[in-house]
Design a protein around this motif. Structure first.
Motif, mmCIF file in Angstrom:
data_model
loop_
_atom_site.group_PDB
_atom_site.id
_atom_site.type_symbol
_atom_site.label_atom_id
_atom_site.label_comp_id
_atom_site.label_asym_id
_atom_site.label_seq_id
_atom_site.Cartn_x
_atom_site.Cartn_y
_atom_site.Cartn_z
ATOM 1 N N ASN A 1 57.255 24.488 69.711
ATOM 2 C CA ASN A 1 56.259 23.423 69.846
ATOM 3 C C ASN A 1 55.523 23.541 71.170
ATOM 4 O OD1 ASN A 1 56.708 22.149 67.415
ATOM 5 N ND2 ASN A 1 57.670 20.330 68.279
ATOM 6 N N THR B 1 57.450 21.853 64.342
ATOM 7 C CA THR B 1 58.558 21.056 63.798
ATOM 8 C C THR B 1 58.179 20.419 62.470
ATOM 9 O OG1 THR B 1 57.817 19.293 65.288
ATOM 10 C CG2 THR B 1 59.763 20.531 65.945
ATOM 11 N N PRO C 1 66.981 22.451 66.465
ATOM 12 C CA PRO C 1 66.182 21.503 67.242
ATOM 13 C C PRO C 1 65.632 22.088 68.536
ATOM 14 C CG PRO C 1 68.131 20.427 66.367
ATOM 15 C CD PRO C 1 68.302 21.887 66.111
ATOM 16 N N SER D 1 63.010 24.703 67.913
ATOM 17 C CA SER D 1 61.780 24.066 67.438
ATOM 18 C C SER D 1 60.994 23.461 68.590
ATOM 19 C CB SER D 1 62.121 22.976 66.417
ATOM 20 O OG SER D 1 62.850 23.496 65.331
ATOM 21 N N TRP D 2 61.690 22.804 69.492
ATOM 22 C CA TRP D 2 60.993 22.229 70.643
ATOM 23 C C TRP D 2 60.334 23.323 71.475
ATOM 24 C CZ3 TRP D 2 65.877 19.000 72.139
ATOM 25 C CH2 TRP D 2 66.020 17.949 71.231
#
Length: 367
Positions: free
Chosen positions: A269, A287, A262, A265-266
């Motif tokens: 992003n 994501t 997570p 991924s952020w």
């Protein structure tokens, strides 16, 4: 029946439904075991040189390191995971496994010879098919390729990729080049044409250090730093536009854990939002690409306190991205009952069998 990973309880006490194990290992017991499947010129070459096989496996998994194999999975007189009967006794029978995906661990990529490495990959794949897949209908296989040579890797996929029980291509996570680079396009073209998953597996031998910034002093450092390499490969596959070029490509992260996903991924992003003019082919949030094109085995889980673990599961954003694995014969200290307890009840059957069945098209194996 009690089985390892269950900490003294039973399989039925933890899970009563079907089980698909997406990561068990098979290791040739010796180079000589591959000779029946090897071109005679390379058999002769090995015998003349006294060569005993590639060293990549021992570098990634030192034979006597505790993490390399559970004590109860270390047979006397032979390497762990080197005999089908051991896998059957240790995992398939006590878990009543419907399918298990066999990843052959042998370090083919640590052999740099441009002709010998492809020959060794051919021998390993033919050995896997003849001595494992053909002898137990519960097994499906992940073929190996000479990952240093994309053209030779694509040729081996063409040779073996249509076998009905081959569902994946193993690529070592450490590589000389990031896998998003265009030199690997022939490999992905072959994978997608044969509808095979790309399995990113622990280890690999490159010309550079096994961490992003140099050599570690201790194996424990190297072991911990491997996650950074998984993150780098995930990022390059997304940013280089591999999934726009090959929209059918599917990637499984094996032995990488998933607790890091997570936050990583952020981060990518955010970078994509600020720099997307440089990579305009990435047409949606990373994501979203991860949820469509990546799956992660749950061994190791690397979960912290329950409250934090539940939040990590929630942050993954999809109930489909995790798949059960024993990672036989490697040692992890995960408690499966606890791993299942921190996820929604609706997610548990997906983790234990549904996601892997769909991801690897296993219904076709039965047809």
């Amino acid at each position: 029946m009690t089985a390892p990973l269950l900490h003294g309880t039973t399989r039925d006490a933890v899970w009563t439904g079907p089980v698909i194990d997406c990561d068990v290992h098979a290791t040739p017991p010796s180079l000589e075991a591959l000779f029946p499947y090897t071109d005679p010129v390379w058999v002769q070459g090995a015998q003349e040189r006294g060569w005993k096989g590639p060293n990549g496996q021992a570098l990634a998994y030192p034979p006597n390191a505790p993490t390399t194999a559970r004590d109860e999975w270390r047979p006397a007189g032979r390497p762990p995971a080197s005999r089908l009967e051991d896998l059957q006794q240790h995992v398939l029978d006590p878990w009543r496994t419907e399918f298990a995906l066999v990843n052959t661990a042998y370090g083919v990529d640590s052999l740099r010879h441009p002709d010998w490495a492809p020959a060794l990959a051919r021998a390993v794949n033919d050995w896997l098919i003849a001595e494992w897949l053909d002898r137990d209908p519960r097994l499906v296989g992940s073929m190996v390729v000479p990952a240093r040579d994309p053209a030779a890797a694509a040729a081996e996929i063409e040779r073996v990729g249509s076998h009905p029980r081959i569902v994946q291509v193993t690529m070592p996570v450490r590589s000389e080049r990031l896998y998003g680079q265009r030199v690997f396009w022939p490999v992905y073209e072959a994978m997608t044409r044969h509808d095979l998953v790309m399995g990113l597996a622990w280890g690999g031998t490159s010309e550079d250090a096994p961490s992003p910034t140099g050599y570690a002093s201790w194996y424990a450092e190297e072991y911990a730093a491997e996650i950074q390499v998984y993150g780098a490969q995930l990022t390059t596959l997304i940013y280089e536009g591999i999934f726009q070029k090959f929209p059918g490509l599917r990637v499984t992260m094996l032995e990488s854990g998933f607790a890091w996903v997570p936050t990583w991924s952020w981060s990518i992003n955010k970078k994509w939002k600020g720099l997307r003019r440089e990579i305009p082919w990435v047409d949606r949030l990373p994501t979203e690409i991860i949820r469509d094109h990546f799956r992660f085995s749950i061994a190791p889980a690397d979960l912290g306190p329950d409250a934090h673990a539940r939040r990590i599961i929630e942050w993954l954003g999809s109930e489909d991205v995790l798949m059960f694995a024993t990672d036989y014969p490697h040692l992890h200290t995960d408690d499966l009952a606890r791993v299942l307890s921190v996820m929604p009840e609706s997610m548990r059957p997906k983790v234990m069998h549904e996601s892997a069945r769909d991801w690897y098209r296993l219904d076709k194996v039965l047809s």
